[in-house]
Write a protein that holds these residues in place. Structure first.
Motif, PDB file in Angstrom:
ATOM      1  N   ASN A   1      37.599  -9.476  14.109  1.00 40.45           N
ATOM      2  CA  ASN A   1      36.748 -10.483  13.485  1.00 40.45           C
ATOM      3  C   ASN A   1      35.646 -10.898  14.469  1.00 40.45           C
ATOM      4  O   ASN A   1      35.669 -10.531  15.644  1.00 40.45           O
ATOM      5  CB  ASN A   1      37.563 -11.678  12.957  1.00 40.45           C
ATOM      6  CG  ASN A   1      38.173 -12.541  14.041  1.00 40.45           C
ATOM      7  OD1 ASN A   1      37.532 -12.899  15.035  1.00 40.45           O
ATOM      8  ND2 ASN A   1      39.438 -12.886  13.853  1.00 40.45           N
TER       9      ASN A   1
ATOM     10  N   SER B   1      31.754 -12.637   5.925  1.00 40.68           N
ATOM     11  CA  SER B   1      32.753 -13.589   6.401  1.00 40.68           C
ATOM     12  C   SER B   1      33.106 -13.252   7.846  1.00 40.68           C
ATOM     13  O   SER B   1      33.375 -12.092   8.183  1.00 40.68           O
ATOM     14  CB  SER B   1      34.015 -13.508   5.541  1.00 40.68           C
ATOM     15  OG  SER B   1      35.075 -14.186   6.188  1.00 40.68           O
ATOM     16  N   CYS B   2      33.114 -14.264   8.698  1.00 39.85           N
ATOM     17  CA  CYS B   2      33.398 -14.071  10.129  1.00 39.85           C
ATOM     18  C   CYS B   2      34.805 -13.530  10.370  1.00 39.85           C
ATOM     19  O   CYS B   2      35.097 -13.023  11.455  1.00 39.85           O
ATOM     20  CB  CYS B   2      33.224 -15.383  10.885  1.00 39.85           C
ATOM     21  SG  CYS B   2      31.593 -16.119  10.730  1.00 39.85           S
ATOM     22  N   GLN B   3      35.671 -13.634   9.385  1.00 38.82           N
ATOM     23  CA  GLN B   3      37.054 -13.172   9.527  1.00 38.82           C
ATOM     24  C   GLN B   3      37.228 -11.690   9.187  1.00 38.82           C
ATOM     25  O   GLN B   3      38.291 -11.118   9.453  1.00 38.82           O
ATOM     26  CB  GLN B   3      37.980 -14.013   8.648  1.00 38.82           C
ATOM     27  CG  GLN B   3      38.036 -15.469   9.051  1.00 38.82           C
ATOM     28  CD  GLN B   3      38.490 -15.671  10.495  1.00 38.82           C
ATOM     29  OE1 GLN B   3      39.339 -14.948  11.005  1.00 38.82           O
ATOM     30  NE2 GLN B   3      37.900 -16.646  11.165  1.00 38.82           N
TER      31      GLN B   3
END
Length: 121
Positions: free
Chosen positions: A15, A109-111
């Motif tokens: 991530n 999404s950063c994840q």
């Protein structure tokens, strides 16, 4: 070393936060992409089927993209068509992804798990 800068390009997926930490552990930071020319220099070294985290994000203020490396407004943005689209209101980090003819920017999404590019001092 490309164009006077040292880069570490990783296809190892993680991530955005982990990618940032890995770059810091190497004494650098996620790539602060500064120009179209720099992107052209890097492109031959990028796998055409992978995406890569860079330092650009809007984690502090929505729709205001800054470099995590410098804390100031991103010096260069080259969005893919229709981007940034902030799907589900959760896309705050920026990746380089293989667009139709070249690598361009996409908010994600950063994840999500993608590769990353470090700029190492």
């Amino acid at each position: 070393m490309i164009s006077g800068k040292n880069y570490y390009i990783s296809s190892s997926k993680c991530n955005w936060f982990e990618a940032s930490n890995r770059c810091r552990q190497m004494g650098g930071f996620l790539l602060n992409l500064e120009s179209k020319e720099e992107l052209k220099f890097l492109t031959p070294y990028l796998h055409p089927a992978l995406s890569y985290w860079i330092s650009t994000n809007d984690l502090g203020v929505r729709h205001f993209y800054v470099s995590e490396a410098t804390g100031i407004e991103a010096p260069f943005l080259d969005w893919s068509v229709g981007q940034p689209d902030n799907i589900e209101g959760n896309e705050r980090c920026v990746e380089l992804w293989p667009s139709t003819s070249s690598f361009q920017m996409n908010d994600l999404s950063c994840q999500r798990l993608v590769g990353f590019i470090c700029q190492v001092n």
